[in-house]
Design a protein around this motif. Structure first.
Motif, PDB file in Angstrom:
ATOM      1  N   PHE A  94       0.842  -1.203   0.000  1.00  0.00           N
ATOM      2  CA  PHE A  94       0.000   0.000   0.000  1.00  0.00           C
ATOM      3  C   PHE A  94       0.871   1.246   0.000  1.00  0.00           C
ATOM      4  O   PHE A  94       0.702   2.147  -0.821  1.00  0.00           O
ATOM      5  N   TRP A 152     -17.662  -7.446   4.159  1.00  0.00           N
ATOM      6  CA  TRP A 152     -18.175  -6.711   5.321  1.00  0.00           C
ATOM      7  C   TRP A 152     -19.486  -6.012   4.958  1.00  0.00           C
ATOM      8  O   TRP A 152     -20.461  -6.049   5.707  1.00  0.00           O
ATOM      9  N   MET A 189      -6.021   8.017  -4.114  1.00  0.00           N
ATOM     10  CA  MET A 189      -5.155   7.095  -4.859  1.00  0.00           C
ATOM     11  C   MET A 189      -5.469   7.147  -6.349  1.00  0.00           C
ATOM     12  O   MET A 189      -4.567   7.132  -7.190  1.00  0.00           O
ATOM     13  N   PHE A 233     -17.762   3.605  -3.342  1.00  0.00           N
ATOM     14  CA  PHE A 233     -16.541   2.829  -3.533  1.00  0.00           C
ATOM     15  C   PHE A 233     -16.558   2.108  -4.884  1.00  0.00           C
ATOM     16  O   PHE A 233     -15.586   2.154  -5.640  1.00  0.00           O
ATOM     17  N   PHE A 244      -8.703  -5.580  -0.570  1.00  0.00           N
ATOM     18  CA  PHE A 244      -9.565  -4.592   0.064  1.00  0.00           C
ATOM     19  C   PHE A 244     -10.960  -4.629  -0.566  1.00  0.00           C
ATOM     20  O   PHE A 244     -11.973  -4.568   0.126  1.00  0.00           O
ATOM     21  N   PHE A 278      -9.074   6.313  -1.071  1.00  0.00           N
ATOM     22  CA  PHE A 278      -9.059   5.624  -2.367  1.00  0.00           C
ATOM     23  C   PHE A 278      -9.265   6.574  -3.536  1.00  0.00           C
ATOM     24  O   PHE A 278      -8.642   6.409  -4.586  1.00  0.00           O
ATOM     25  N   VAL A 282     -12.358   6.151   3.862  1.00  0.00           N
ATOM     26  CA  VAL A 282     -12.185   5.160   2.800  1.00  0.00           C
ATOM     27  C   VAL A 282     -12.284   5.817   1.428  1.00  0.00           C
ATOM     28  O   VAL A 282     -11.398   5.664   0.575  1.00  0.00           O
ATOM     29  N   ILE A 283     -13.363   6.570   1.225  1.00  0.00           N
ATOM     30  CA  ILE A 283     -13.534   7.209  -0.087  1.00  0.00           C
ATOM     31  C   ILE A 283     -12.435   8.238  -0.301  1.00  0.00           C
ATOM     32  O   ILE A 283     -11.869   8.362  -1.392  1.00  0.00           O
ATOM     33  N   TRP A 309      -3.150  -5.770  -2.911  1.00  0.00           N
ATOM     34  CA  TRP A 309      -3.840  -5.237  -1.732  1.00  0.00           C
ATOM     35  C   TRP A 309      -5.149  -4.571  -2.125  1.00  0.00           C
ATOM     36  O   TRP A 309      -6.112  -4.585  -1.383  1.00  0.00           O
ATOM     37  N   LYS A 310      -5.197  -4.002  -3.330  1.00  0.00           N
ATOM     38  CA  LYS A 310      -6.439  -3.372  -3.787  1.00  0.00           C
ATOM     39  C   LYS A 310      -7.540  -4.407  -3.921  1.00  0.00           C
ATOM     40  O   LYS A 310      -8.681  -4.184  -3.522  1.00  0.00           O
TER      41      LYS A 310
END
Lengths: 251, 318
Positions: free
Chosen positions: A120, A152, B303, A196, A145, B300, B296-297, A141-142
């Motif tokens: 990461f 989850w 990134m 996400f 995740f 990422f 999280v958002i 790792w992406k």
């Protein structure tokens, strides 16, 4: 010693004529996994479309979408149907990988390790131009995740979703306060998952110049040799080693 | 020169024609008004509104509410119309008398409501018939434009109940967040999207028989809530135990709106203890998701942006 599972490699000459001699494909997902992913895509999209208008009822697009899917009652029916589909998918996934696919739980390559944390950091450094791109094994790792995030999320959404679907039955077993908590968890987690998927996951598999317009692994389950070398160099090396061993053994 | 004068002449001719046509068109409404209710001459906007009134459509005239004569002879309007039992503009105190003439049952119910109780006590700003049904433009309840229509009922109540200044007229203060907290409920989210069977204000608080939730005869009195929620058209057959039903829907729902949730100090301790759940779970869960989603958002998406930007530096990655 852990017995390494063979990495499946298939040559294109077996599949379609001989004109592509030498091109090999690496098995990324089994057909079982592909179908799971397709069902996931279908139910997820339907759930987002029919769910978001209720999370943001005052938005201008909210009545528009409700109108498109055929009214509020239809929205609820669709949302419930897709939700049940997702619950069944989740149960199937866990059951399959726990009881049918008998690989030891701890030795699965999807488990997060310390290397992932290093990778990461190295990825950020790579983007800043201060390091090499990290070398990934079977899962980067992406991807780990992505998987555990979805895992989850599925648990959260399915449990709270069932509570919200049958609030008055749920009230017989849990206090009213928890039914309300389910609303908070369900909608907030939904927003997180949607953002996400649409931003991060789609960047990785659709928009990124590396794979644009898309990585076809979700349709074929295969990766090309070039992709494999680039995205999963460690696994590629392992596959090559196994192939050599196999040929050495058989001859 | 000749050119200019000729064009001027012709344009003048058009102008006269225009004036004549305009005059004719102006005369049409004036002439047609002669046949209508005579009040139209002076009370034009009011009568225009009245023409959308459901009463107008079944043959009511101004005189049916305002009293006086229904004579339409323009020359003797003031003498004729305002004679006899002409009452002029009804006051907020006696407007019920006008409606009561026909709507006996509704008025009887209304007179038991807290709104009427307050008007009698001298709070004339409390709601009366016209506040919810309109004054001259009274429409049928089923008309989507009616302020009493199921869809419009929350906004109509909010007209007064979200008005801080108006609500502070009562020494104990009436909560003005009722519409905002209702908006957090599934009822509003569905109603807003055209699902008409869900509850709005009047379904729980009664339309004419509105009472304070502290009044044991009120439909929203804690002990009566199981019956109110369990109405035949709503959640029949559902067992609400007293504890569940005692929940103040608005306060429960408002936990989700940022203000109350993140300012739990301002909450009634009893409500907080019950609705935040053990260890103030609702509060912490909301905070947890706020942090989780943002981080999280944020990480990422950051990134993704880094990835994107880095591609300009390295023309070819592989």
């Amino acid at each position: 010693m852990v017995k390494q599972r063979l990495i499946e490699v298939s040559g294109s000459q077996k599949l379609a004529g001989d004109n592509k001699m030498g091109e090999v494909f690496f098995k990324r997902f089994t057909f079982n996994q592909l179908v799971q992913h397709w069902i996931m895509i279908g139910s997820f999209m339907l759930l987002v479309v029919t769910g978001m208008p209720v999370k943001f009822p005052d938005a201008w697009w909210s009545p528009v979408i409700i109108g498109l899917v055929g009214g509020f009652e239809m929205r609820t029916t669709l949302h419930h149907a897709a939700g049940i589909g997702m619950v069944i998918l989740g149960i199937y996934h866990v059951t399959f990988h726990l009881f049918v696919d008998k690989e030891s739980l701890l030795e699965r390559k999807i488990m997060p390790t310390l290397t992932d944390a290093k990778d990461f950091w190295q990825t950020i450094m790579f983007y800043l131009g201060k390091a090499e791109q990290p070398k990934y094994g079977r899962y980067s790792w992406k991807e780990k995740f992505d998987y555990w995030g979805a895992f989850w999320g599925m648990v959260m959404m399915c449990v709270t979703g069932l509570v919200l679907m049958f609030p008055f039955i749920a009230m017989n077993f849990i206090p009213f306060a928890y039914v309300h908590l389910a609303t908070i968890i369900h909608t907030d987690e939904a927003l997180l998952a949607t953002l996400f998927i649409f931003i991060v996951h789609w960047w990785n598999v659709h928009y990124s110049p590396e794979v644009f317009p898309m990585s076809k692994a979700w349709l074929t389950g295969n990766l090309s040799e070039e992709q494999m070398k680039h995205e999963h160099p460690l696994e590629y090396e392992e596959a090559m080693r196994q192939m050599q061993e196999n040929t050495a053994n058989s001859s | 020169m000749a050119f200019i004068s000729r064009s001027l002449y012709s344009s003048l001719k058009k102008k006269y024609a225009l004036i004549v046509i305009t005059a004719i068109f102006l005369l049409i409404p004036a002439a047609s008004a002669q046949q209508d209710v005579s009040c139209y001459h002076c009370h034009t906007p009011v009568v225009t509104e009245f023409r959308n009134n459901v009463h107008y459509k079944i043959g009511f005239t101004c005189a049916d509410c305002h009293g006086g004569s229904i004579e339409t002879n323009a020359s003797v309007i003031s003498y004729n119309v305002m004679s006899g039992n002409f009452i002029g503009r009804p006051t907020r105190l006696n407007v019920t008398m006008v409606c009561e003439k026909c709507h006996i049952e509704e008025t009887k119910n209304y007179k038991q409501s807290i709104h009427w109780e307050q008007i009698e006590k001298g709070h004339l700003e409390a709601a009366t018939c016209t506040d919810c049904h309109g004054i001259h433009e009274i429409r049928a309840i089923k008309d989507p434009k009616s302020p009493s229509n199921h869809q419009n009922s929350p906004a109509t109540c909010a007209k007064c109940h979200s008005n801080t200044e108006l609500m502070s007229a009562w020494y104990y203060g009436i909560k003005t967040d009722r519409f905002d907290t209702y908006k957090e409920s599934f009822h509003w989210k569905a109603l807003r999207n055209g699902y008409n069977v869900v509850a709005t204000c009047a379904d729980c608080h009664e339309n004419h028989l509105t009472k304070a939730h502290t009044d044991p005869a009120s439909s929203t009195y804690p002990a009566n809530l199981p019956m109110t929620c369990g109405q035949t058209d709503c959640h029949p057959g559902v067992k609400f135990d007293a504890k569940i039903a005692a929940g103040l829907v608005h306060d429960k729902e408002s936990l989700h709106s940022g203000d109350l949730l993140f300012n739990k100090t301002g909450m009634n301790p009893q409500i907080a203890a019950y609705y935040l759940g053990p260890f103030d779970l609702a509060y912490w869960i909301a905070i947890f998701f706020k942090i989780l989603t943002t981080s999280v958002i944020g990480i990422f998406a950051g990134m993704v942006i880094l990835d994107f930007v880095s591609r300009f530096k390295m023309q070819k990655r592989w």
